[in-house]
Design an enzyme around this catalytic site. Sequence first.
Site, mmCIF file in Angstrom:
data_model
loop_
_atom_site.group_PDB
_atom_site.id
_atom_site.type_symbol
_atom_site.label_atom_id
_atom_site.label_comp_id
_atom_site.label_asym_id
_atom_site.label_seq_id
_atom_site.Cartn_x
_atom_site.Cartn_y
_atom_site.Cartn_z
ATOM 1 N N LYS A 92 0.844 -1.187 0.000
ATOM 2 C CA LYS A 92 0.000 0.000 0.000
ATOM 3 C C LYS A 92 0.873 1.228 0.000
ATOM 4 O O LYS A 92 2.004 1.191 0.493
ATOM 5 C CB LYS A 92 -0.888 0.026 1.252
HETATM 6 N N1 GLU Z 1 -7.424 0.135 -3.231
HETATM 7 C C1 GLU Z 1 -8.161 -1.067 -3.476
HETATM 8 C C2 GLU Z 1 -8.198 -1.926 -2.229
HETATM 9 O O1 GLU Z 1 -8.015 -1.441 -1.126
HETATM 10 C C3 GLU Z 1 -7.666 -1.809 -4.714
HETATM 11 C C4 GLU Z 1 -6.256 -2.287 -4.649
HETATM 12 C C5 GLU Z 1 -5.761 -2.873 -5.964
HETATM 13 O O2 GLU Z 1 -6.533 -3.010 -6.897
HETATM 14 O O3 GLU Z 1 -4.572 -3.167 -6.028
HETATM 15 O O4 GLU Z 1 -8.493 -3.083 -2.285
#
Ligand code: GLU
Length: 448
Positions: free
Chosen positions: A138
């Site tokens: 993240k």
């Molecule tokens: N931000 C989204 C989540 O928290 C998608 C993450 C992604 O597609 O890599 O799942």
Amino acid sequence: MARENTTPDLLIREPVTPVADPRQPVTPPASGTLREENPFDAMLARYGQAARLLDLEVGIDRILRHPEKEIIVAVPVEMDDGDIQVFTGYRVIHSTARGPGKGGIRYDAGVSLDEVKALAAWMTWKCAVVDLPFGGAKGGVLCDPFTLSLREKERLTRRYTAGIIHTLGPDSDVPAPDVNTNEQVMAWIMDTYSMHARQPETAVVTGKPVAMGGSLGRREATGRGVAISAGEAMSYVGMPMRGATVAVQGFGNVGSTAAQLLARDGCRVVAIGDKTGAIHDERGVDVDDAIAWVRTHGTLEGYPKGDAITNDELLTLEVDLLVPAALENVITSRNASRIRAKVICEGANGPTTAAADAILESKGIFVVPDILANAGGVTVSYFEWVQNRAAWYWTESQVNERLTEVMRRSFADVLRLATQHGVTMRTAAYMLAVGRVATAHRLRGVYA
Ligand code: GLU
């Protein structure tokens, strides 16, 4: 204005919390030592419980408690008025045991290292629950995105990307949109990375515009996955979707799409809310109309139909289904005993604290946990990555059919484990995920 950055230019921490006692038991910190609203503690509390139930070996437990890599970068940006501001950017790779790091990037005034660490670990568990060949990562930039012009946002994005570029790559770490980032931000990341790589690399990010390698259905995928999971949960508890009352907290990409699809499935969406407040209408909110309002006005503020209520009132409405779809820590020990929904389907990451879990369980509320309920987004991110690498694109109905299949299968896998072990859906989802990641570690061994 953004806060001044005080961190050094580039700090890669290979986190090594020394473990004093090699026989350290596989238990989470004693209750009371966990800070309820610290997201990393919230993640560890649930992880620790699953690790204990799985009887996880001490060594693997130690590995999984520590993110593989934490990067903090200073992000200098020349503002439109010529002033130079320095923002703080983070990228945390929690695990690459099952595949490349995968997870979104958020731009928000609440971003912190502990938040990004928790979100990275949640991505590891999320990808494992739905069995995608990805690990978890993240990123975030501490800023107030609403005060930035488009050009300032572009410069911030490109400089942040340059700062973390050594971790990024289709086979190493693949970002995606998250809170306050979108397809345009992904296009800038892809372009910056590609200029450094000296070739176009579409698969380095997902959630891109469809016109440059994005997948059809990706934008709606998280909300669609939430609606599918809610449907599975309602059918399990014997609640017909037609006429079921729904409250949705958060009206961004996830909340608005989930509300729209649930309304199409026959639910009555009686309340919606965003950071400016909430709207209540027992006869049902016209979701498409509210979406059109937000498209022109930016937020729900001033929406003329229905009664204005607070977000706390929205969360404690007597409804069949509650969908928290904004940020962390909205269902806590302070309000959990007042929640009257029968089913909760978590569109956000970490909306419920660990202390609130026990209260919701004692009230018999059926909770579809975040790492399962909102996995639709990363599932279609995986489909996008596969399409980019194959250079062979799918139709929207192929994407949606495959997403539905993954969500239904994963819901059934988690439910089976919950029933077998007599645990909640959250504990079962963690058990499934942690078990899968642990298996990869056992097979790979520890590189020396
Ligand atoms: N931000 C989204 C989540 O928290 C998608 C993450 C992604 O597609 O890599 O799942």
